[in-house]
Design a protein around this motif. Structure first.
Motif, mmCIF file in Angstrom:
data_model
loop_
_atom_site.group_PDB
_atom_site.id
_atom_site.type_symbol
_atom_site.label_atom_id
_atom_site.label_comp_id
_atom_site.label_asym_id
_atom_site.label_seq_id
_atom_site.Cartn_x
_atom_site.Cartn_y
_atom_site.Cartn_z
ATOM 1 N N SER A 1 15.237 -45.739 -6.399
ATOM 2 C CA SER A 1 14.173 -45.069 -5.660
ATOM 3 C C SER A 1 13.416 -44.119 -6.561
ATOM 4 N N LEU A 2 12.108 -44.130 -6.422
ATOM 5 C CA LEU A 2 11.275 -43.156 -7.108
ATOM 6 C C LEU A 2 11.218 -41.845 -6.340
ATOM 7 N N ALA A 3 11.646 -41.853 -5.087
ATOM 8 C CA ALA A 3 11.486 -40.696 -4.210
ATOM 9 C C ALA A 3 12.308 -39.496 -4.658
ATOM 10 N N ALA A 4 13.349 -39.744 -5.452
ATOM 11 C CA ALA A 4 14.196 -38.638 -5.893
ATOM 12 C C ALA A 4 13.555 -37.832 -7.023
ATOM 13 N N GLY A 5 12.518 -38.376 -7.644
ATOM 14 C CA GLY A 5 11.897 -37.703 -8.781
ATOM 15 C C GLY A 5 10.955 -36.594 -8.343
ATOM 16 N N PRO A 6 10.684 -35.645 -9.249
ATOM 17 C CA PRO A 6 9.774 -34.546 -8.917
ATOM 18 C C PRO A 6 8.348 -35.048 -8.718
ATOM 19 N N GLY A 7 7.669 -34.462 -7.759
ATOM 20 C CA GLY A 7 6.274 -34.811 -7.510
ATOM 21 C C GLY A 7 6.062 -36.165 -6.868
ATOM 22 N N PHE A 8 7.107 -36.727 -6.270
ATOM 23 C CA PHE A 8 6.979 -38.079 -5.720
ATOM 24 C C PHE A 8 5.919 -38.151 -4.625
#
Length: 203
Positions: A15-22
């Motif tokens: 998931s990209l959602a865990a990254g900052p600024g998603f």
């Protein structure tokens, strides 16, 4: 007695959602997808000619990471995931996986994509941008299915790995990758809003 799981099909999920600024990135990516749908006349024509209910840049635009910064950033994320997946599969590669193609999919309610594979690539996948309630899952088909002949059906509560079809329900930011020979499809979108995703191939 023991069972040995052989010839396992490994599907990659992250998931990209865990990254900052998603949230900001995903909103910008959704806007970029909609902008293409509005301005890409060749793509809209391709969709009409091929009965695609919605919009895809598959038949028109081949340079999205060079065209818009949102797709360049997405490529950087996907490159890292492709490397991780190739390592997990123990591939003996002379170079890192290279992004071969990247295209937008906007499915209107009722739109789908029939079963297919991705020739001329070895890793394929999709990142999901907007997945409204009721939106289509990704349907994956057991690659042994054409050769099963007289194999009995399995129980409804059989483990996922034993079922002939598996449905993966993504969320915004989900990255799914699989080997390009794995047959898959998108059932009709039952949501009341558009389902937005970006698909890709690595060669």
């Amino acid at each position: 007695m023991s069972l040995r799981p052989l010839f396992v099909t490994q599907v990659y999920e992250a998931s990209l959602a865990a990254g900052p600024g998603f949230a900001d990135f995903n909103a910008a990516l959704a806007d970029a997808c909609r902008m293409l749908a509005a301005e890409d006349q060749a793509g809209r024509m391709w969709c009409r000619e091929h009965g695609y209910r919605g919009y895809t840049s598959y038949g028109s635009l081949t340079d999205l990471p060079h065209r818009l910064p949102e797709f360049a950033e997405l490529k950087r994320h996907l490159d890292r995931h492709a490397v991780a997946y190739a390592r997990a599969l123990n591939f003996d590669l002379a170079r890192k996986p290279r992004l071969d193609s990247l295209w937008v999919n906007i499915l209107k309610p009722g739109g789908g994509h029939s079963g297919h594979i991705h020739p001329h690539a070895f890793l394929s996948g999709t990142v999901y941008v907007e997945v409204p309630d009721g939106a289509s899952a990704l349907k994956l088909e057991d690659p042994r299915l054409p050769m099963m002949m007289a194999r009995p059906a399995v129980h409804a509560d059989a483990p996922e790995a034993e079922k002939p079809f598996v449905y993966l329900a993504p969320q915004a930011g989900t990255v799914l990758m699989w080997e390009s020979w794995l047959r898959h499809e998108v059932p009709p979108n039952a949501a009341k809003r558009e389902r937005i995703s970006v698909s890709f191939n690595y060669a």
